[in-house]
Motif scaffolding. Structure first.
Motif, PDB file in Angstrom:
ATOM      1  N   ARG A 247     -10.169   9.380  -4.670  1.00  0.00           N
ATOM      2  CA  ARG A 247      -9.615   9.353  -3.312  1.00  0.00           C
ATOM      3  C   ARG A 247      -8.546   8.270  -3.229  1.00  0.00           C
ATOM      4  O   ARG A 247      -8.615   7.276  -3.942  1.00  0.00           O
ATOM      5  N   TRP A 248      -7.637   8.464  -2.297  1.00  0.00           N
ATOM      6  CA  TRP A 248      -6.519   7.554  -2.131  1.00  0.00           C
ATOM      7  C   TRP A 248      -6.786   6.542  -1.029  1.00  0.00           C
ATOM      8  O   TRP A 248      -5.897   6.198  -0.260  1.00  0.00           O
TER       9      TRP A 248
ATOM     10  N   ARG B 128      -4.132   3.828  -4.339  1.00  0.00           N
ATOM     11  CA  ARG B 128      -4.286   4.825  -5.400  1.00  0.00           C
ATOM     12  C   ARG B 128      -5.762   4.838  -5.779  1.00  0.00           C
ATOM     13  O   ARG B 128      -6.481   3.871  -5.511  1.00  0.00           O
TER      14      ARG B 128
ATOM     15  N   GLU C 111       5.342  12.063  -4.484  1.00  0.00           N
ATOM     16  CA  GLU C 111       3.997  12.631  -4.533  1.00  0.00           C
ATOM     17  C   GLU C 111       2.947  11.591  -4.115  1.00  0.00           C
ATOM     18  O   GLU C 111       2.023  11.894  -3.356  1.00  0.00           O
TER      19      GLU C 111
ATOM     20  N   ARG D 122       3.189  11.066  -0.361  1.00  0.00           N
ATOM     21  CA  ARG D 122       2.541  12.172   0.357  1.00  0.00           C
ATOM     22  C   ARG D 122       1.025  12.009   0.316  1.00  0.00           C
ATOM     23  O   ARG D 122       0.343  12.167   1.329  1.00  0.00           O
ATOM     24  N   SER D 123       0.483  11.666  -0.840  1.00  0.00           N
ATOM     25  CA  SER D 123      -0.962  11.444  -0.956  1.00  0.00           C
ATOM     26  C   SER D 123      -1.407  10.302  -0.051  1.00  0.00           C
ATOM     27  O   SER D 123      -2.483  10.363   0.557  1.00  0.00           O
TER      28      SER D 123
ATOM     29  N   ALA E 163      -3.963  10.545   3.050  1.00  0.00           N
ATOM     30  CA  ALA E 163      -5.171   9.716   3.044  1.00  0.00           C
ATOM     31  C   ALA E 163      -5.338   8.989   4.378  1.00  0.00           C
ATOM     32  O   ALA E 163      -6.453   8.909   4.915  1.00  0.00           O
TER      33      ALA E 163
END
Length: 169
Positions: A74-75, A97, A143, A146-147, A151
Motif C-alpha cells: 500500500r502507498w 511508497r 505513476e 497517481r498512486s 492513496a
C-alpha cells in the motif's frame, strides 16, 4: 475512545524506522516490532523528534506513543497517536511508497501528502497538498504521483466511513 493501548513491549525486537523524503533521510528512530504478517509491519515508538510539534489541530510531544502501521503493498502508513498515559489523540496518515524491511531497518519514502483523523473522528484533514505539488513528483514519476493521490483519497474514504480502525485491527 480513550481506551488504553497495549503497553510497549519491553522485549519487542528493535528496528530502526528510516523516513526519507525526496531521496534524503528526514529522520531515523528506534522502534519496537509489534508484528509482521508478511505484508503489514507494525511498530511502536515514542515521539522521536525533539520537543513539541504543534500543528494547530494536534500537538505531538515527549511521552506520546506512536503505533505505526506500514504496508509492503500500500502507498500509505497509519500512525495511531496516544499520550503517554494511553489517551488516543488520533491517527496521522502518511502517503508513502510501499515500505521495505531490510537488515533491521524499515525504509519508508514519504511522498508529502498526509491526512489527520481526530480521535473522535469529527475532524479529517488533508494536509500538505501544496508541498506535494511543489515536489515535482508528477513530472518526475507520474505513476507514483497517481498512486500517491489515489492513496490519499483511499485514506480519506476509510476515515470518513469509519473503516480506518478496521484496517488496523
Amino acid at each position: 475512545m480513550s481506551a488504553r493501548s497495549p503497553e510497549p513491549a519491553t522485549t519487542a525486537p528493535a528496528l530502526t524506522v528510516v523516513l526519507a523524503k525526496a531521496g534524503r533521510t528526514k529522520i531515523r528512530y528506534p522502534a519496537g516490532l509489534v508484528s509482521d504478517d508478511g505484508n503489514r509491519v507494525t511498530v511502536r515508538a515514542p515521539w522521536a523528534a525533539p520537543g513539541v510539534r504543534d500543528f494547530g489541530f494536534v500537538r505531538f510531544e515527549p511521552g506520546d506513543v506512536f503505533t505505526e502501521h506500514y504496508w509492503r503493498d500500500r502507498w500509505f502508513a497509519v500512525k495511531e497517536v496516544r499520550t503517554g498515559d494511553g489517551v488516543l489523540k488520533g491517527w496521522y496518515c502518511d502517503v508513502t511508497r510501499p515500505a521495505v524491511l531490510r537488515d533491521g531497518e524499515l525504509l519508508v519514502d514519504d511522498l508529502d501528502l498526509d491526512l489527520w483523523v481526530s480521535a473522535d473522528r469529527s475532524s479529517v484533514l488533508r494536509l500538505d497538498e501544496d508541498e506535494f505539488e511543489a515536489s515535482g513528483l508528477a513530472e518526475r514519476d507520474p505513476e507514483a504521483a497517481r498512486s500517491a493521490t489515489l492513496a490519499l483519497d483511499e485514506l480519506e474514504h476509510l476515515a470518513r466511513t469509519g473503516a480506518l480502525a478496521g484496517l488496523l485491527a
